[in-house]
Write a protein that holds these residues in place. Structure first.
Motif, PDB file in Angstrom:
ATOM      1  N   ASN A 148      50.398  49.038  38.356  1.00 49.14           N
ATOM      2  CA  ASN A 148      50.032  47.624  38.388  1.00 49.14           C
ATOM      3  C   ASN A 148      48.567  47.280  38.184  1.00 49.14           C
ATOM      4  N   ALA A 149      47.825  48.484  38.357  1.00 51.43           N
ATOM      5  CA  ALA A 149      46.197  48.467  38.473  1.00 51.43           C
ATOM      6  C   ALA A 149      45.787  48.095  36.677  1.00 51.43           C
ATOM      7  N   PHE A 150      46.488  48.365  35.952  1.00 48.53           N
ATOM      8  CA  PHE A 150      45.789  48.304  34.668  1.00 48.53           C
ATOM      9  C   PHE A 150      46.934  47.400  33.664  1.00 48.53           C
ATOM     10  N   LYS A 151      47.803  46.395  34.408  1.00 41.03           N
ATOM     11  CA  LYS A 151      48.511  45.207  33.660  1.00 41.03           C
ATOM     12  C   LYS A 151      47.738  44.630  32.796  1.00 41.03           C
ATOM     13  N   GLY A 152      48.182  44.526  31.763  1.00 44.08           N
ATOM     14  CA  GLY A 152      47.724  43.956  30.518  1.00 44.08           C
ATOM     15  C   GLY A 152      46.048  44.324  29.997  1.00 44.08           C
ATOM     16  N   PHE A 168      30.808  41.472  56.370  1.00 37.96           N
ATOM     17  CA  PHE A 168      32.112  41.932  57.087  1.00 37.96           C
ATOM     18  C   PHE A 168      32.832  43.102  56.456  1.00 37.96           C
ATOM     19  N   ARG A 169      32.960  44.110  57.326  1.00 36.82           N
ATOM     20  CA  ARG A 169      33.267  45.453  56.823  1.00 36.82           C
ATOM     21  C   ARG A 169      34.770  45.982  57.112  1.00 36.82           C
ATOM     22  N   PHE A 170      35.533  45.173  56.270  1.00 36.93           N
ATOM     23  CA  PHE A 170      36.965  45.198  56.171  1.00 36.93           C
ATOM     24  C   PHE A 170      37.325  44.944  54.760  1.00 36.93           C
ATOM     25  N   ALA A 171      38.643  45.119  54.553  1.00 35.15           N
ATOM     26  CA  ALA A 171      39.509  44.859  53.004  1.00 35.15           C
ATOM     27  C   ALA A 171      39.409  43.356  52.974  1.00 35.15           C
ATOM     28  N   ASP A 172      39.496  42.922  51.662  1.00 41.63           N
ATOM     29  CA  ASP A 172      39.188  41.430  51.240  1.00 41.63           C
ATOM     30  C   ASP A 172      40.251  40.646  52.185  1.00 41.63           C
ATOM     31  N   LYS A 173      41.520  41.108  52.512  1.00 43.17           N
ATOM     32  CA  LYS A 173      42.492  40.326  53.137  1.00 43.17           C
ATOM     33  C   LYS A 173      42.277  40.105  54.617  1.00 43.17           C
ATOM     34  N   GLU A 174      41.450  41.033  55.211  1.00 40.33           N
ATOM     35  CA  GLU A 174      41.085  40.705  56.470  1.00 40.33           C
ATOM     36  C   GLU A 174      39.498  40.028  56.445  1.00 40.33           C
ATOM     37  N   SER A 175      38.891  40.326  55.672  1.00 42.22           N
ATOM     38  CA  SER A 175      37.381  39.770  55.753  1.00 42.22           C
ATOM     39  C   SER A 175      37.449  38.551  55.343  1.00 42.22           C
ATOM     40  N   LEU A 176      37.993  37.981  54.142  1.00 38.39           N
ATOM     41  CA  LEU A 176      37.854  36.648  53.705  1.00 38.39           C
ATOM     42  C   LEU A 176      38.594  35.724  54.781  1.00 38.39           C
ATOM     43  N   PRO A 177      39.417  35.817  55.316  1.00 35.91           N
ATOM     44  CA  PRO A 177      39.888  34.805  56.165  1.00 35.91           C
ATOM     45  C   PRO A 177      38.973  34.672  57.759  1.00 35.91           C
ATOM     46  N   LYS A 178      38.263  35.870  57.914  1.00 36.63           N
ATOM     47  CA  LYS A 178      37.303  35.677  58.756  1.00 36.63           C
ATOM     48  C   LYS A 178      35.982  34.699  58.168  1.00 36.63           C
ATOM     49  N   ILE A 179      35.525  35.049  56.874  1.00 36.27           N
ATOM     50  CA  ILE A 179      34.471  34.501  56.356  1.00 36.27           C
ATOM     51  C   ILE A 179      34.544  32.805  56.136  1.00 36.27           C
ATOM     52  N   ILE A 186      32.084  34.231  39.393  1.00 34.77           N
ATOM     53  CA  ILE A 186      31.827  35.293  38.558  1.00 34.77           C
ATOM     54  C   ILE A 186      32.852  36.359  39.089  1.00 34.77           C
ATOM     55  N   SER A 187      33.404  37.055  38.216  1.00 30.40           N
ATOM     56  CA  SER A 187      34.063  38.167  38.621  1.00 30.40           C
ATOM     57  C   SER A 187      33.773  39.444  37.685  1.00 30.40           C
ATOM     58  N   ASP A 188      33.293  40.581  37.989  1.00 28.76           N
ATOM     59  CA  ASP A 188      33.004  41.657  37.388  1.00 28.76           C
ATOM     60  C   ASP A 188      34.235  42.562  36.920  1.00 28.76           C
ATOM     61  N   ASP A 189      33.948  43.324  35.935  1.00 26.78           N
ATOM     62  CA  ASP A 189      34.879  44.294  35.382  1.00 26.78           C
ATOM     63  C   ASP A 189      36.464  43.598  35.108  1.00 26.78           C
ATOM     64  N   ILE A 190      36.262  42.557  34.325  1.00 29.10           N
ATOM     65  CA  ILE A 190      37.548  41.809  33.980  1.00 29.10           C
ATOM     66  C   ILE A 190      38.439  42.599  33.053  1.00 29.10           C
ATOM     67  N   LYS A 243      40.444  46.269  42.509  1.00 28.93           N
ATOM     68  CA  LYS A 243      40.582  46.287  41.037  1.00 28.93           C
ATOM     69  C   LYS A 243      41.926  46.018  40.539  1.00 28.93           C
ATOM     70  N   SER A 244      42.907  46.090  41.553  1.00 24.32           N
ATOM     71  CA  SER A 244      44.127  46.012  40.904  1.00 24.32           C
ATOM     72  C   SER A 244      44.277  44.635  40.733  1.00 24.32           C
ATOM     73  N   TYR A 245      45.730  44.439  39.973  1.00 22.24           N
ATOM     74  CA  TYR A 245      46.066  43.213  39.446  1.00 22.24           C
ATOM     75  C   TYR A 245      46.311  42.211  40.653  1.00 22.24           C
ATOM     76  N   ASN A 246      47.218  42.658  41.229  1.00 24.98           N
ATOM     77  CA  ASN A 246      47.632  41.843  42.673  1.00 24.98           C
ATOM     78  C   ASN A 246      46.439  41.217  43.581  1.00 24.98           C
ATOM     79  N   GLY A 247      45.628  42.632  43.739  1.00 24.63           N
ATOM     80  CA  GLY A 247      44.672  42.318  44.546  1.00 24.63           C
ATOM     81  C   GLY A 247      43.457  41.109  44.155  1.00 24.63           C
ATOM     82  N   ARG A 248      43.298  41.303  42.925  1.00 20.18           N
ATOM     83  CA  ARG A 248      42.532  40.412  42.175  1.00 20.18           C
ATOM     84  C   ARG A 248      43.026  38.696  42.097  1.00 20.18           C
TER      85      ARG A 248
END
Length: 263
Positions: A44-48, A177-188, A227-231, A204-209
């Motif tokens: 999935n990381a390199f989908k498309g 915030f020192r967590f993965a996005d799925k934990e950090s972003l709700p706190k933010i 802005i998104s890097d490494d698109i 960088k995975s498709y689903n994560g992005r």
């Protein structure tokens, strides 16, 4: 379903990371996601990827062109105005015993914050803190706040070096915030429900992005900058823009592609 390792050192790194995760119960949700990502969803990381690299190459412009087109500003003065700060940041990076990602398109980030008159910005991915530094140089003028999400560098024992190039005088305007996005972003999002600038540079995975893009986009105010890097890693950014009828600018920077648009 299998994992393939090319070297003994890679096996050692993965084992070290796994053991470090086991010592951090607060990171168990991300450990579970990584196991799934690297087994069930490994492709999935390199989908498309091929599709999006062709799409990005056909429309890419330089950072200088993008900043002038979007924000009506020339980037040439940035390096002169902040020459001492940037030189000290480079010195700090060179002395750091942990190797992480280097500086990116700093002018794009800085002038995004200037254009948006930003008081609240959010970024995912910190490493040495170059992007954080660029945003904070603008935000501190308005006593604004940068909210950053970044996973601990478990395989390198590098926690203490995250944000290493950010000078002390800018840290009062920074919340990390020192967590993965799925934990950090709700706190933010509890602390700030709306943002003037979004900078994505983490999972960088498709689903994560695609998940993070949606969460961040709906909290970006109208007139704010995304802005998104490494698109070019996969087609998540292209697919997200097409799904939401977003006209985006693509920046080619050091052989990679960055997506940027004004909401």
């Amino acid at each position: 379903m299998y994992l393939k390792f090319n070297t003994v050192s890679e096996v050692s790194r993965v084992l070290k990371t796994f053991i470090a995760y086991l010592k951090r119960p607060d990171l168990y949700p991300e450990l579970g996601r990584k196991i799934v990502k690297n087994t069930v969803n490994r492709g999935n990381a390199f989908k498309g990827k091929e599709k999006t690299n062709s799409w990005a190459a056909s429309r890419a412009v330089s950072q200088k062109e993008a900043v002038l087109k979007l924000f009506g500003t020339d980037i040439d003065s940035f390096r002169n105005i902040y020459s001492d700060i940037l030189a000290e940041a480079e010195r700090r990076q060179n002395e750091c015993p942990i190797k992480m990602g280097g500086a990116g398109a700093l002018e794009l980030i800085y002038y995004s914050c200037e254009f948006a008159n930003a008081k609240n910005a959010v970024e995912t991915g910190v490493a040495y803190g170059w992007s954080s530094l660029a945003a904070l140089l603008s935000l501190e003028k308005r006593n604004g706040t940068l909210y950053s999400s970044d996973m601990p560098y478990l395989a390198q024992d590098g926690d203490q070096y995250v944000g290493y190039v950010v000078p002390e005088n800018l840290k009062p305007n920074w919340k990390l915030f020192r967590f993965a996005d799925k934990e950090s972003l709700p706190k933010i999002f509890v602390e700030s429900p709306s943002f003037d600038v979004v900078h994505y540079d983490s999972d960088k995975s498709y689903n994560g992005r695609f998940w993070a893009y949606g969460e961040l986009y709906k909290r970006l105010r109208k007139g704010g900058v995304f802005i998104s890097d490494d698109i070019g890693d996969n087609s998540a950014y292209q697919d997200f823009c097409e799904k939401n009828a977003i006209e985006t600018t693509v920046v080619e920077y050091e052989g990679k592609y960055i997506g940027v648009f004004i909401k």
